[in-house]
Scaffold this motif. Structure first.
Motif, PDB file in Angstrom:
ATOM      1  N   ILE A 117      -7.334  41.744 -33.097  1.00 32.76           N
ATOM      2  CA  ILE A 117      -5.946  41.762 -32.652  1.00 32.76           C
ATOM      3  C   ILE A 117      -5.116  40.753 -33.436  1.00 32.76           C
ATOM      4  N   LYS A 118      -5.681  39.589 -33.700  1.00 30.92           N
ATOM      5  CA  LYS A 118      -4.958  38.580 -34.490  1.00 30.92           C
ATOM      6  C   LYS A 118      -4.647  39.121 -35.882  1.00 30.92           C
ATOM      7  N   ASP A 119      -5.587  39.805 -36.503  1.00 31.30           N
ATOM      8  CA  ASP A 119      -5.348  40.412 -37.821  1.00 31.30           C
ATOM      9  C   ASP A 119      -4.211  41.431 -37.738  1.00 31.30           C
ATOM     10  N   SER A 120      -4.179  42.217 -36.666  1.00 27.05           N
ATOM     11  CA  SER A 120      -3.126  43.207 -36.503  1.00 27.05           C
ATOM     12  C   SER A 120      -1.763  42.539 -36.351  1.00 27.05           C
ATOM     13  N   LEU A 121      -1.711  41.459 -35.594  1.00 30.68           N
ATOM     14  CA  LEU A 121      -0.457  40.724 -35.445  1.00 30.68           C
ATOM     15  C   LEU A 121       0.009  40.165 -36.779  1.00 30.68           C
ATOM     16  N   THR A 122      -0.924  39.594 -37.549  1.00 33.37           N
ATOM     17  CA  THR A 122      -0.588  39.027 -38.853  1.00 33.37           C
ATOM     18  C   THR A 122       0.011  40.081 -39.772  1.00 33.37           C
ATOM     19  N   VAL A 180      -2.070  46.937 -31.848  1.00 31.87           N
ATOM     20  CA  VAL A 180      -1.398  45.914 -31.053  1.00 31.87           C
ATOM     21  C   VAL A 180      -0.251  45.269 -31.826  1.00 31.87           C
ATOM     22  N   GLY A 181      -0.461  44.974 -33.108  1.00 29.53           N
ATOM     23  CA  GLY A 181       0.587  44.339 -33.901  1.00 29.53           C
ATOM     24  C   GLY A 181       1.875  45.146 -33.928  1.00 29.53           C
ATOM     25  N   PRO A 182       1.810  46.429 -34.304  1.00 32.38           N
ATOM     26  CA  PRO A 182       3.035  47.240 -34.293  1.00 32.38           C
ATOM     27  C   PRO A 182       3.675  47.339 -32.903  1.00 32.38           C
ATOM     28  N   ALA A 183       2.849  47.450 -31.858  1.00 34.94           N
ATOM     29  CA  ALA A 183       3.407  47.528 -30.502  1.00 34.94           C
ATOM     30  C   ALA A 183       4.122  46.235 -30.138  1.00 34.94           C
ATOM     31  N   MET A 184       3.509  45.099 -30.446  1.00 31.56           N
ATOM     32  CA  MET A 184       4.129  43.822 -30.131  1.00 31.56           C
ATOM     33  C   MET A 184       5.423  43.631 -30.923  1.00 31.56           C
ATOM     34  N   LEU A 185       5.428  44.058 -32.165  1.00 30.53           N
ATOM     35  CA  LEU A 185       6.646  43.942 -32.971  1.00 30.53           C
ATOM     36  C   LEU A 185       7.776  44.750 -32.347  1.00 30.53           C
ATOM     37  N   THR A 186       7.474  45.943 -31.884  1.00 32.30           N
ATOM     38  CA  THR A 186       8.480  46.760 -31.207  1.00 32.30           C
ATOM     39  C   THR A 186       9.007  46.057 -29.964  1.00 32.30           C
ATOM     40  N   MET A 187       8.098  45.480 -29.181  1.00 30.11           N
ATOM     41  CA  MET A 187       8.515  44.787 -27.965  1.00 30.11           C
ATOM     42  C   MET A 187       9.395  43.590 -28.290  1.00 30.11           C
ATOM     43  N   LEU A 188       9.040  42.855 -29.336  1.00 33.76           N
ATOM     44  CA  LEU A 188       9.836  41.696 -29.732  1.00 33.76           C
ATOM     45  C   LEU A 188      11.210  42.119 -30.242  1.00 33.76           C
ATOM     46  N   GLU A 189      11.249  43.162 -31.050  1.00 35.94           N
ATOM     47  CA  GLU A 189      12.512  43.636 -31.606  1.00 35.94           C
ATOM     48  C   GLU A 189      13.466  44.116 -30.519  1.00 35.94           C
ATOM     49  N   ARG A 190      12.925  44.793 -29.530  1.00 34.87           N
ATOM     50  CA  ARG A 190      13.755  45.351 -28.453  1.00 34.87           C
ATOM     51  C   ARG A 190      13.755  44.473 -27.205  1.00 34.87           C
ATOM     52  N   ASN A 191      13.035  43.363 -27.278  1.00 32.77           N
ATOM     53  CA  ASN A 191      12.923  42.428 -26.158  1.00 32.77           C
ATOM     54  C   ASN A 191      12.504  43.144 -24.870  1.00 32.77           C
ATOM     55  N   ILE A 192      11.517  44.013 -25.004  1.00 32.31           N
ATOM     56  CA  ILE A 192      10.952  44.715 -23.846  1.00 32.31           C
ATOM     57  C   ILE A 192       9.974  43.781 -23.163  1.00 32.31           C
ATOM     58  N   ARG A 193      10.212  43.539 -21.900  1.00 29.59           N
ATOM     59  CA  ARG A 193       9.419  42.542 -21.186  1.00 29.59           C
ATOM     60  C   ARG A 193       8.734  43.168 -19.964  1.00 29.59           C
ATOM     61  N   PRO A 194       7.741  42.477 -19.414  1.00 26.93           N
ATOM     62  CA  PRO A 194       6.958  43.046 -18.308  1.00 26.93           C
ATOM     63  C   PRO A 194       7.789  43.526 -17.125  1.00 26.93           C
ATOM     64  N   ARG A 195       8.877  42.833 -16.822  1.00 25.32           N
ATOM     65  CA  ARG A 195       9.668  43.263 -15.662  1.00 25.32           C
ATOM     66  C   ARG A 195      10.496  44.519 -15.961  1.00 25.32           C
ATOM     67  N   ASP A 196      10.610  44.870 -17.242  1.00 27.08           N
ATOM     68  CA  ASP A 196      11.211  46.154 -17.601  1.00 27.08           C
ATOM     69  C   ASP A 196      10.205  47.285 -17.441  1.00 27.08           C
ATOM     70  N   ILE A 197       8.920  46.932 -17.476  1.00 24.02           N
ATOM     71  CA  ILE A 197       7.844  47.922 -17.424  1.00 24.02           C
ATOM     72  C   ILE A 197       7.286  48.046 -16.013  1.00 24.02           C
TER      73      ILE A 197
END
Length: 605
Positions: free
Chosen positions: A101-106, A281-298
């Protein structure tokens, strides 16, 4: 709970519009723990990395392996919470997933920082005082993840749970932090076996082996069978216990809520798809960061209803009630035991999964997994497809891409031919549990039970009673285990040792079990747990005496002892409160803080 009739399969255009609207709302949402978000992805870590006054913070970050140049400090920083413990097959592989997962984030331009959390194995601690630390570890994990994320101003969080209390623990933390975050389930274990052509085994087989040993007469052959079962029930490849026990129940619930990537909950640990999930995981997290999608939205009200519906469909653990109430609290949603009953009244039980059925999670994966089940439920308007998920798409969009359940499969029955026409989890109330309790009744054991109480204050005494055959076949008996609630246990230990002995000894049709503690997801039989008020607090369960007649009705949702109010009042006058079993340390703090089971047994009430 909202009616399921409002759920519909929204069009792609409708979902896109709602996804945009959700994102827009999130972008302007105020978080008291962070500066105004602006357009940057490092909305939180910016507090440490941009100011000349934070030179010491920056110096320490430069000393980490991920930071070499000033531009590196502009990348978002995401925590990787590894719920890792080498001594438990459920969790032993988590660091391997975390590394990938760390590699994917990187690769997605994100700095990942791994850290560890506590991990207590229910299976290993079961039947001992160590079980008192199990439920307590849920809140400890939540505190640990929240503390690291908050203390280090992390921009997001990836969590990798693997055993029973891990999933609710990390979801509670994500809800509290409310920063972009997701869960990657460590995966399920494949079934074990004593050889070709032999029945499949899992950890419950090992628990039941002692009861079968007693039933076989404690002979050398009985010991050989017991030992072979124990040695072959769990596999070296690891993963959580394979049936629809608490780990798989909570992982499935998380997927139904949108907090995992599609298929995370049903993919076995040993399958290559579990490794491939880490790469997404990396692409998903990037999308969440870009759109600021947070747990309380989900994790919205509709998301929790999805989780409850799927839990009923799959025959999930009673622990789901406790945990979903606690997770809902972390995102500011009030979920009650009555909401659980409302869903159970209208949703059938369809999946022929262990402990009461014959299949395990791997079998479900082979016929399409949780995505295929959710697709089927969406088609029949039992869940809401419009909720947001961690990959930035709405659940219905993800399910449009999912394959349907395989033709001819019998792991999950059609709605037209359910195992039980209503849910297996029932919320009972009566003079034993005025504040409610949770039963797990699939219908295979009947829907009512009447028997004479046998009262015990610990599991060891139950074991002796079964060993000496003072609990007999043909005699309807209600085993009452008390002073084992959140405060009295402490930690509300599970009673899988007891229920497994009951089933293994052939007493399943003659014995019901009632406790203010909990039952493992691996439990089957006529069981009632989470009795509120608990005995430690002076609940009526403390007043039951041997020989009292107890009647349980899973249709009328009642649980009563045939004792008059006047008699109960006389018994209460004689009742003496007990001292806590521990008076220092983590469990003592837990006793002081924990709420009752009907309110999630949370420590941050």
């Amino acid at each position: 709970m909202a009616s399921p009739l409002r759920f519909r399969a929204a069009t792609a255009a409708t979902r896109a519009t709602r996804a945009f609207s959700s994102s827009a709302r999130t972008q302007t949402a105020k978080d008291p723990l962070a500066p105004p978000p602006g357009e940057r992805l490092n909305r939180y870590s910016y507090m440490l990395t941009h100011s000349k006054t934070q030179g010491a913070s920056q110096a320490m970050l430069y000393a980490t392996d991920s930071i070499d140049q000033p531009k590196d400090l502009e990348r978002p920083m995401v925590g990787i919470a590894n719920v890792w413990y080498e001594g438990n097959p459920c969790n032993k592989h988590v660091l391997t997933l975390g590394t990938r997962i760390k590699d994917s984030l990187t690769k997605s331009g994100i700095t990942g920082y791994g850290f560890g959390t506590p991990a207590v194995s229910d299976g290993i601690s079961m039947g001992t005082f160590g079980m008192s630390y199990s439920l307590q570890s849920r809140d400890l994990i939540a505190d640990a993840v929240e503390t690291v994320g908050g203390g280090h101003w992390l921009d997001g969080m990836v969590t990798i749970p693997a055993c029973d209390k891990n999933m609710p623990g990390v979801l509670m933390a994500l809800g509290r932090l409310n920063r972009p975050g997701l869960m990657v389930y460590g995966g399920t274990m494949q079934p074990g076996s004593c050889g070709a052509g032999m029945p499949s085994l899992d950890v419950v087989s090992a628990f039941q082996s002692y009861g079968k040993y007693l039933e076989m007469g404690e002979t050398e052959e009985a010991e050989r069978v017991r030992l072979e079962t124990v040695r072959n029930s769990c596999r070296k490849e690891g993963g959580a216990c394979g049936g629809m026990y608490t780990a798989n129940t909570m992982a499935s619930a998380a997927e139904a809520m949108g907090m995992t990537l599609p298929g995370s909950s049903s993919t076995p640990t040993a399958y290559k798809e579990k490794q491939e999930e880490c790469d997404l995981v990396g692409p998903a997290m990037l999308t969440m960061l870009e759109r600021n999608i947070r747990p309380r939205d989900i994790m919205t009200r509709a998301a929790f209803e999805n989780a409850l519906v799927l839990t009923m469909i799959l025959g999930g653990s009673t622990n789901a009630v406790l945990h979903l109430i606690a997770i809902a609290k972390s995102v500011g949603i009030e979920l009650t035991i009555d909401d659980v009953q409302s869903v159970s009244d209208r949703v059938p039980f369809l999946a022929d999964l262990k402990p009461s059925g014959k299949y395990v999670m791997e079998d479900l994966h082979k016929v399409g997994g949780v995505p295929a089940v959710l697709k089927y439920l969406l088609e029949h308007k039992l869940i809401d497809g419009d909720i947001m998920t961690v990959n930035g798409r709405q659940l219905g969009d993800n399910l449009d891409r999912a394959k349907p359940l395989k033709d001819g499969q019998d792991v999950v029955r059609p709605l037209s031919d359910p195992i039980k026409s209503t849910g297996h989890l029932r919320i009972l109330k009566g003079n034993i549990a005025p504040g409610g309790c949770v039963s797990k009744i699939t219908g295979k054991e009947g829907l009512t039970f009447r028997g004479k109480a046998r009262v015990f204050d610990n599991e060891d005494d139950v074991t002796k009673a079964i060993e000496t055959k003072s609990i007999k076949q043909g005699e309807k008996t209600v085993i009452v285990l008390r002073y084992l609630g959140p405060k009295g246990g402490p930690g509300m230990p599970e009673m899988l040792k007891t229920t497994s002995m009951v089933m293994g000894a052939g007493l399943g049709l003659d014995v019901a079990c009632v406790t203010d503690g909990r039952f493992s997801g691996g439990t089957h039989g006529f069981t009632v747990g989470h009795v509120v008020p608990e005995a430690f607090n002076g609940g009526n369960i403390a007043l039951i005496e041997d020989g009292d007649e107890v009647y349980i009705d899973a249709v009328k949702n009642t649980i009563d002892m045939k004792v008059s109010d006047e008699e109960l009042a006389q018994r209460r006058e004689k009742w003496v409160p007990r001292e806590p079993k521990v008076k220092s340390g983590a469990l003592y703090k837990y006793i002081k803080l924990v709420s009752d089971a009907s309110h999630g047994a949370v420590t941050d009430a």
